[in-house]
Scaffold this motif. Structure first.
Motif, short mmCIF file in Angstrom:
data_model
loop_
_atom_site.label_atom_id
_atom_site.label_comp_id
_atom_site.label_asym_id
_atom_site.label_seq_id
_atom_site.Cartn_x
_atom_site.Cartn_y
_atom_site.Cartn_z
N ASN A 73 0.82 -1.22 0.00
CA ASN A 73 0.00 0.00 0.00
C ASN A 73 0.85 1.26 0.00
N ILE A 74 1.96 1.24 0.73
CA ILE A 74 2.86 2.39 0.69
C ILE A 74 3.42 2.57 -0.72
N GLY A 75 3.80 1.45 -1.33
CA GLY A 75 4.29 1.52 -2.70
C GLY A 75 3.24 2.06 -3.67
N LEU A 76 1.99 1.67 -3.49
CA LEU A 76 0.92 2.17 -4.35
C LEU A 76 0.66 3.66 -4.12
N ASP A 77 0.77 4.10 -2.87
CA ASP A 77 0.65 5.54 -2.60
C ASP A 77 1.70 6.31 -3.39
N LEU A 78 2.93 5.83 -3.34
CA LEU A 78 4.01 6.52 -4.04
C LEU A 78 3.84 6.43 -5.56
N LEU A 79 3.34 5.30 -6.03
CA LEU A 79 3.08 5.17 -7.46
C LEU A 79 2.02 6.18 -7.90
N GLY A 80 1.00 6.38 -7.07
CA GLY A 80 0.00 7.39 -7.38
C GLY A 80 0.59 8.79 -7.44
N GLN A 81 1.49 9.09 -6.50
CA GLN A 81 2.16 10.40 -6.53
C GLN A 81 3.01 10.53 -7.79
N ALA A 82 3.69 9.45 -8.17
CA ALA A 82 4.52 9.48 -9.37
C ALA A 82 3.66 9.75 -10.61
N ARG A 83 2.50 9.12 -10.68
CA ARG A 83 1.59 9.34 -11.82
C ARG A 83 1.22 10.81 -11.93
N LEU A 84 0.82 11.39 -10.82
CA LEU A 84 0.40 12.79 -10.83
C LEU A 84 1.54 13.71 -11.24
N LEU A 85 2.71 13.48 -10.68
CA LEU A 85 3.84 14.36 -10.94
C LEU A 85 4.36 14.20 -12.37
N LEU A 86 4.43 12.98 -12.87
CA LEU A 86 4.90 12.79 -14.24
C LEU A 86 3.87 13.26 -15.25
N SER A 87 2.60 13.12 -14.92
CA SER A 87 1.54 13.67 -15.79
C SER A 87 1.64 15.19 -15.85
N ARG A 88 1.88 15.79 -14.69
CA ARG A 88 2.05 17.25 -14.63
C ARG A 88 3.25 17.67 -15.46
N ALA A 89 4.35 16.94 -15.34
CA ALA A 89 5.55 17.27 -16.11
C ALA A 89 5.27 17.18 -17.61
N ALA A 90 4.62 16.12 -18.03
CA ALA A 90 4.35 15.92 -19.45
C ALA A 90 3.43 17.01 -20.00
N GLU A 91 2.42 17.38 -19.19
CA GLU A 91 1.47 18.40 -19.63
C GLU A 91 2.15 19.75 -19.78
N VAL A 92 2.96 20.12 -18.81
CA VAL A 92 3.62 21.42 -18.85
C VAL A 92 4.70 21.46 -19.93
N GLU A 93 5.40 20.35 -20.08
CA GLU A 93 6.48 20.25 -21.05
C GLU A 93 5.98 20.45 -22.47
N GLY A 94 4.83 19.84 -22.78
CA GLY A 94 4.21 20.05 -24.08
C GLY A 94 4.97 19.49 -25.25
N THR A 95 5.71 18.38 -25.05
CA THR A 95 6.50 17.81 -26.15
C THR A 95 5.92 16.50 -26.66
N GLY A 96 4.73 16.15 -26.21
CA GLY A 96 4.11 14.91 -26.67
C GLY A 96 4.33 13.73 -25.74
N ASN A 97 5.09 13.92 -24.67
CA ASN A 97 5.26 12.84 -23.70
C ASN A 97 4.00 12.67 -22.88
N ASP A 98 3.90 11.53 -22.20
CA ASP A 98 2.87 11.34 -21.20
C ASP A 98 3.51 10.60 -20.02
N GLU A 99 2.73 10.27 -19.01
CA GLU A 99 3.30 9.63 -17.82
C GLU A 99 3.97 8.31 -18.16
N ASP A 100 3.40 7.56 -19.11
CA ASP A 100 3.97 6.27 -19.48
C ASP A 100 5.32 6.43 -20.16
N SER A 101 5.41 7.34 -21.11
CA SER A 101 6.68 7.50 -21.82
C SER A 101 7.77 7.99 -20.89
#
Length: 292
Positions: free
Chosen positions: A81-109
């Motif tokens: 569960n702790i690992g899943l909490d951190l995975l959720g935070q990673a999703r949000l932060l990498l999604s935010r990075a991809a959105e702001v970056e605007g280069t076509g990346n997403d959280e998966d890439s």
């Protein structure tokens, strides 16, 4: 779907149970205004989100490796569960990075298609644990530092980072409590458990110095009211670690030192991260864009 504020969006949950690469998770930032705050270069904000997202992603992967290996079933569930909490935070932060970056990346890439030199996590997150005591010592250091960071991030000028901080504080408070409980249980237990807990704490402490060494990007964004200067977290961290060590009958933590070999914030990593990414990225790289 739209929301009144960023926090409501980040705490909304749907019933998407598809847990494989390329299967179309709902965008966690859908409906949330994602423009960078005025005066903040989007590239800087994206890079900062990648730093914090990589910390969470890599630490999450290490924790999941302990499922089936923990001392008790209850602890396997807790670590998962702790690992899943951190995975959720990673999703949000990498999604935010991809959105702001605007280069076509997403959280998966960002998670699956970068080489080790492209990752910006602190080296503490990638550390391989010799035994359960080493895992617990590392989790205590990581959670104590991250909780202080997320708490201050709630005041960020960036509404998404502020919302991620508010959500993360509730999660990481438990992570710290769980780790501290085990440090006390082992440190103030038998002679054998005390010896192993002390050895684990001594082994992890040299990696803690990197957590509080500000990167130039962090300082730049902290001055803009967006990020957190990690050096400001030391007093809280020291206070918590000293108290936990005292109750656990362990020596007080030593003075923090710079991590030899360079900073993970600059893409300097050891072979441990390469091993993690080889395992984590195997399928996405073997089947690019795969959907099932």
């Amino acid at each position: 779907m739209s929301f009144d504020d960023a926090y409501d969006a980040l705490t909304d949950h749907d019933d998407d149970s598809r847990w494989a690469y390329g299967t179309g998770f709902a965008d966690p930032l859908a409906g949330v205004p994602t423009a960078a705050p005025d005066g903040v270069p989007p590239a800087d904000l994206a890079a900062y989100c990648v730093m914090l997202g990589d910390d969470a992603l890599v630490m999450s992967h290490r924790l999941q490796q302990w499922v089936t290996r923990a001392p008790e079933l209850e602890d396997e569930m807790a670590l998962a569960n702790i690992g899943l909490d951190l995975l959720g935070q990673a999703r949000l932060l990498l999604s935010r990075a991809a959105e702001v970056e605007g280069t076509g990346n997403d959280e998966d890439s960002l998670a699956y298609l970068r080489d080790p030199a492209g990752f910006r996590n602190v080296r503490l997150a990638e550390r391989l644990d010799e035994d359960f005591a080493h895992l617990i010592a590392r989790l205590l250091v990581f959670a104590t530092w991250r909780l202080a960071l997320l708490d201050r991030l709630t005041a960020s000028r960036d509404p998404i980072l502020a919302a991620i901080g508010a959500k993360g504080v509730k999660e990481v408070a438990y992570h710290r409590e769980y780790a501290a409980g085990w440090v006390v249980r082992l440190g103030d237990g038998t002679d054998v458990s005390h010896t192993r807990m002390r050895a684990a704490a001594d082994a992890v402490e040299p990696l803690a110095g990197e957590l509080f060494a500000p990167h130039e990007l962090e300082l730049r964004l902290a001055a803009a009211g967006v990020a957190v200067d990690p050096s400001t977290l030391r007093a809280e961290y020291d206070s918590v670690l000293r108290e936990v060590h005292r109750v656990a009958t362990l020596p007080a933590p030593p003075e923090l030192q710079a991590v030899a070999g360079g900073s993970g914030r600059d893409g300097i990593h050891g072979p441990e991260l390469t091993a993690i990414l080889t395992e984590m990225q195997e399928l996405p790289r073997a089947v690019p864009g795969g959907v099932w």
